[in-house]
Design a protein around this motif. Structure first.
Motif, PDB file in Angstrom:
ATOM      1  N   ALA A 110      40.432   5.005  12.146  1.00 11.52           N
ATOM      2  CA  ALA A 110      40.355   3.376  11.309  1.00 11.52           C
ATOM      3  C   ALA A 110      39.022   2.593  11.611  1.00 11.52           C
ATOM      4  N   GLU A 111      38.031   3.176  12.437  1.00  4.83           N
ATOM      5  CA  GLU A 111      36.952   2.469  12.518  1.00  4.83           C
ATOM      6  C   GLU A 111      35.813   2.600  11.288  1.00  4.83           C
ATOM      7  N   ILE A 112      36.180   2.067  10.240  1.00  2.28           N
ATOM      8  CA  ILE A 112      35.306   2.223   8.941  1.00  2.28           C
ATOM      9  C   ILE A 112      34.384   0.914   8.913  1.00  2.28           C
ATOM     10  N   GLU A 113      33.476   0.883   8.306  1.00  4.81           N
ATOM     11  CA  GLU A 113      32.659  -0.019   7.742  1.00  4.81           C
ATOM     12  C   GLU A 113      33.335  -1.021   6.659  1.00  4.81           C
ATOM     13  N   GLY A 114      33.997  -0.396   5.770  1.00  9.43           N
ATOM     14  CA  GLY A 114      34.669  -1.289   4.590  1.00  9.43           C
ATOM     15  C   GLY A 114      33.850  -1.279   3.476  1.00  9.43           C
ATOM     16  N   VAL A 115      34.188  -1.827   2.437  1.00  8.27           N
ATOM     17  CA  VAL A 115      33.371  -2.180   1.235  1.00  8.27           C
ATOM     18  C   VAL A 115      32.974  -3.513   0.947  1.00  8.27           C
ATOM     19  N   SER A 116      31.450  -3.606   0.869  1.00 11.90           N
ATOM     20  CA  SER A 116      31.003  -4.855   0.632  1.00 11.90           C
ATOM     21  C   SER A 116      31.609  -5.660  -0.594  1.00 11.90           C
ATOM     22  N   GLY A 117      31.947  -7.083  -0.337  1.00 15.05           N
ATOM     23  CA  GLY A 117      32.537  -7.740  -1.562  1.00 15.05           C
ATOM     24  C   GLY A 117      34.171  -7.350  -1.696  1.00 15.05           C
ATOM     25  N   ALA A 118      34.506  -6.625  -0.728  1.00 13.83           N
ATOM     26  CA  ALA A 118      36.227  -6.499  -0.783  1.00 13.83           C
ATOM     27  C   ALA A 118      36.579  -6.551   0.587  1.00 13.83           C
TER      28      ALA A 118
ATOM     29  N   ASP B  14      27.527 -10.982  -6.907  1.00 20.48           N
ATOM     30  CA  ASP B  14      28.589 -11.259  -5.621  1.00 20.48           C
ATOM     31  C   ASP B  14      27.364 -12.276  -4.666  1.00 20.48           C
ATOM     32  N   PHE B  15      27.748 -12.691  -3.435  1.00 20.66           N
ATOM     33  CA  PHE B  15      27.118 -13.786  -2.953  1.00 20.66           C
ATOM     34  C   PHE B  15      26.975 -13.235  -1.332  1.00 20.66           C
TER      35      PHE B  15
ATOM     36  N   ALA C  32      26.338 -17.758   3.752  1.00 23.30           N
ATOM     37  CA  ALA C  32      25.542 -18.100   4.737  1.00 23.30           C
ATOM     38  C   ALA C  32      25.880 -17.701   6.221  1.00 23.30           C
ATOM     39  N   HIS C  33      27.255 -17.950   6.473  1.00 18.10           N
ATOM     40  CA  HIS C  33      27.969 -18.031   7.618  1.00 18.10           C
ATOM     41  C   HIS C  33      28.032 -16.539   8.304  1.00 18.10           C
ATOM     42  N   GLU C  34      27.863 -15.651   7.264  1.00 18.10           N
ATOM     43  CA  GLU C  34      27.976 -14.278   7.808  1.00 18.10           C
ATOM     44  C   GLU C  34      26.746 -13.756   7.964  1.00 18.10           C
ATOM     45  N   TYR C  35      25.939 -14.276   7.333  1.00 12.44           N
ATOM     46  CA  TYR C  35      24.284 -13.838   7.510  1.00 12.44           C
ATOM     47  C   TYR C  35      23.490 -14.466   8.283  1.00 12.44           C
ATOM     48  N   GLY C  36      23.987 -15.548   8.912  1.00  6.88           N
ATOM     49  CA  GLY C  36      23.172 -16.508   9.780  1.00  6.88           C
ATOM     50  C   GLY C  36      22.207 -17.434   9.104  1.00  6.88           C
TER      51      GLY C  36
ATOM     52  N   GLU D 153      21.513  -4.595   0.621  1.00 12.95           N
ATOM     53  CA  GLU D 153      22.556  -4.109   1.492  1.00 12.95           C
ATOM     54  C   GLU D 153      24.099  -4.352   0.910  1.00 12.95           C
ATOM     55  N   ARG D 154      23.998  -5.535   0.260  1.00  8.50           N
ATOM     56  CA  ARG D 154      25.176  -6.072  -0.264  1.00  8.50           C
ATOM     57  C   ARG D 154      25.558  -5.795  -1.841  1.00  8.50           C
TER      58      ARG D 154
END
Length: 766
Positions: free
Chosen positions: A78-86, A502-503, A506-510, A626-627
């Protein structure tokens, strides 16, 4: 020997088969409801996976389900990266997969005990600059109360909807695995995540492991069941047009039931700024000395000239004759408040003062912006008043109730099939008249691909929405499948702005949030802010950029891409930049100030001031790559190939544009020479941009009684349409929505006001 071999075979068959895969299931709460994961597990590893999530957003969460299943298999865990934007869907899949694996490994659930106390947490919802704060009180080991903290970021109507709908749902189930409040999904998911954080704190305080939170993420079983209801008039949809229709029909003597799939009424109308009305007679007597606000005859001719004979003149006539009395009714009889000094539209040709803005629309603290967008709490109270008036007359309504199919008997529409999204109850609702007020079909990529037209502009495909993806056209599709005719259904959607696909939060990317002291934000009323995280958005709508459509060619002057013109390219376009230009942004900052809806409503809702060196520009571009927002290549040809454009076409466009920059003359669209900025040395960047729309404009064909017409030209008995579901009768498929200002809301009001009375009289035999 034979006996020995037979005995050996029996023993082998009796042994367990090592490595045989077994199947396990897990579930969690996703963006739009339950997400279920089914895993085949062999020797503790995932060897096969499937993911279901019927409520996930089309084109976003729904599109991520298959890639997430593939990630589970590739990781074996279950340790997956996930999908950006979702992000929400990805988290739900991880949690559901972890629950399934726990079953596979025979693990026991961690002890779950909550320590009494008050806990706080925050998460970001729709507003990426300001978080939503939540306070959870635990008493007797149970969730006792949920409240908001000070200074939440999301809009009051969404916060109120979640408080009214989601808070009780969590308390009853003692779980955050409940469904989001329909129509306020982003805010709901932020609140659920914050509540889960509070519960983890309570678990740890009780000496439990934080993983025990799984006990508070269970998905409650829906009660289901079936029920049959009967009414004279059923209004499907409680946005502006549906609410107006229901109230007008009820006060005209009919018995009305209105339903909406969202957990709130008002729809997109309650989130807009103005309504178009032409010389409302009582209002002009009270506020303009009886004088007309505009030349209605001249505007009427301008309207007919604009639509080039494609509109139904009898419906245009109905609109012009009744939109004034309709606003009188809404404002003077039912308390909705407007600025009674109407404004003209959006272009120099739109001189007609027909745009009545919701009040309040002025803030003394912000004299440079005489209109503002943070009046949505007040607009919500106007709809509260309308519903109070409606129910006082005996009208009934049900929220979170979605109609999904018409009931047709002997060619007559006699009702709908519907379901309660919260508890699963299936309804058969029978009615003498069914009124479709569902707000169009922009939320269905399948329908926009099928029904929008490429005859004049490249409109087919999935569109970004500033509003609700819940307007998915199910009932329009049902009507068409039952023989309903359409009218101008292929015309451009109601596009008001553009933005990145997509956007970068700021809080996620510092990245820092910077306050512009002394200025107020148009949309929120808080001090204006900006962040370098919005750089792709600002670059993509900037007037000194180069914008190309999916054919690799320019489609308009870039001065119009931020607001009025992005739809010309269709759902998407690209903004092309060079490293040489970005070097200039690093050293000197942006050359052009970007203002307007694109930066006022999207991203962090604040524009980056020009002239400020942005040392982090390349960091932002890397994060955006990357996103999936930005693509980079060493040459224009390679860039074109990566983004699916014809390399020859894009190369020719860049060369021609650079020629305009050198000569100072834009031979294609006449852009000001001061805004012509050369695409210099590479590497090169393409920013993925989108046209953001409120909704589709056109739908079904109707007559002046708002009866839906069949493909044979005859009225379909029992079926009516108002608002966006029928507005195409006023326009042309060759052109976009008119720019007079507030026309779609004007039609929503007028069709509801006139149609409600007509339909009530018809069902009562008058």
């Amino acid at each position: 020997m034979k006996k020995w071999l037979a005995l050996m075979l029996i023993c082998l068959l009796a042994l367990p088969v090592l490595g045989a895969a077994e199947t396990f299931e897990g579930a969690s709460s996703g963006f739009g409801g339950e997400v279920k994961v089914t895993l085949s597990v062999e020797d503790g590893r995932i060897v096969e996976a499937s993911v279901e999530g019927a409520g996930e957003t089309a084109g976003i969460g729904a599109a991520a389900l298959e890639p997430l299943a593939a990630q589970l298999v590739a990781a074996g865990s279950a340790e997956i990266e996930g999908v950006s934007g979702a992000t929400v869907t990805s988290t739900a899949v991880k949690e559901a997969a972890a629950a399934a694996l726990a079953q596979a490994n025979g693990g026991e659930a961690a002890q779950a005990t909550l320590a009494d106390g008050t806990y706080t947490a925050e998460r970001y919802g729709f507003d990426m600059a300001v978080s939503d704060k939540v306070i959870v009180t635990v008493e007797g080991g149970r969730i006792a109360s949920i409240a908001y903290g000070e200074g939440c970021g999301d809009t009051p109507p969404m916060l109120d909807t979640v408080e009214r709908t989601l808070f009780p749902r969590i308390l009853e189930a003692q779980s955050v695995g409940v469904d989001a409040a329909s129509g306020a999904t982003v805010t709901s998911n932020a609140v659920k995540a914050a509540v889960a954080d509070c519960l983890e704190q309570a678990l740890v305080a009780a000496g439990c492991d934080a993983s025990a939170i799984a006990a508070y993420k269970t998905v409650p079983e829906k009660k289901g069941g079936e029920q049959e209801l009967t009414t004279q008039i059923l209004v499907v949809g409680m946005g502006g047009s549906g609410t107006y229709t229901a109230l007008r029909a009820q006060e005209s003597g009919a018995q009305v039931l209105a339903i909406d799939k969202q957990a709130r009424y008002g729809g997109t109308t309650a989130l807009t700024s103005e309504i178009e009305s032409i010389n409302p007679p009582r209002i002009k007597e009270l506020y303009n000395n009886g004088e007309d606000f505009c030349d209605a005859d001249a505007m009427y001719q301008a309207w007919l000239d604009y639509v080039e004979g494609d509109a139904k003149v009898e419906l245009v006539d109905l609109f012009f004759e009744n939109c004034g009395p309709a606003l009188d009714w809404l404002a003077l009889d039912h308390g909705a408040q407007f600025d009674m000094k109407p404004q003209a539209g959006f272009t120099e040709a739109d001189v007609y003062k027909v745009k009545f803005q919701w009040l309040p629309n002025y803030d003394e603290r912000n004299p440079y912006a005489p209109t503002y967008g943070y009046n949505k709490a007040e607009i919500a109270t106007y709809f509260d008043r309308l519903i109070e008036d409606y129910t006082a007359l005996g009208g009934q309504y049900m929220l979170e109730t979605e109609a999904y199919d018409l009931i047709v008997e002997d060619g007559k529409v006699v009702g709908v099939k519907a379901r309660n999204l919260a508890d699963g109850t299936e309804y058969t609702i029978r009615a003498d008249a069914v009124v479709l007020a569902t707000g169009g079909f922009l939320g269905s990529p399948e329908m926009t691909e099928t029904y929008l037209s490429d005859a004049y502009f490249p409109l087919k495909g999935a569109w970004k929405i500033y509003g609700t993806y819940g307007n998915d056209g199910k009932m329009l599709k049902s009507a068409i499948e039952n023989g309903a005719a359409t009218y101008n259904i292929g015309m451009p959607p109601e596009v008001h702005m553009s933005g990145t696909v997509d956007f970068l939060p700021a809080h996620e990317y510092g990245y820092d949030i910077n306050v512009l002291e002394g200025t107020l934000d148009f949309n929120t009323g808080r001090e204006s802010i900006w962040t370098v995280a919005d750089l792709p958005l600002v670059m993509g709508v900037s007037a000194n950029s180069l914008a190309v459509g999916m054919d690799g060619k320019r489609f308009t002057s870039e001065t119009g891409i931020a607001m009025l013109d992005p739809w010309i390219a269709g759902p998407n376009y690209f903004s092309i930049w060079s490293s040489e230009q970005i070097d200039g942004i690093v050293a000197e900052g942006l050359k052009v100030d970007v203002v307007g809806p694109a930066v006022g409503f999207l991203g962090h809702r604040g524009s980056i001031p020009s002239g400020i060196p942005l040392a982090q520009a390349y960091d932002v571009m890397e994060d955006a790559i990357e996103r999936g927002i930005v693509v980079r290549a060493d040459s224009i040809e390679e860039l074109a190939a990566q983004i699916g454009l014809d390399p020859a076409a894009l190369t020719q466009t860049v060369a021609a544009y650079n020629g305009y920059c050198e000569s100072g003359v834009d031979a294609e669209f006449g852009k000001d020479a001061a805004l012509l900025e050369k695409i210099g040395e590479g590497p090169y960047y393409a920013i993925r941009m989108a046209s953001y729309s409120y909704n589709t404009v056109a739908g079904l064909d109707i007559n002046t009684s708002f009866q839906v017409l069949g493909t044979d030209g005859n009225a379909i008995e029992g079926l009516f349409a108002v608002g966006s579901d029928s507005a195409g009768v006023l326009f042309s498929e060759k052109k976009p929505y008119v720019t007079f200002g507030g026309a779609n809301n004007g039609w929503a009001l007028t069709s509801g006001y006139v149609g409600g009375e007509i339909i009530a009289n018809m069902v009562n035999g008058k």
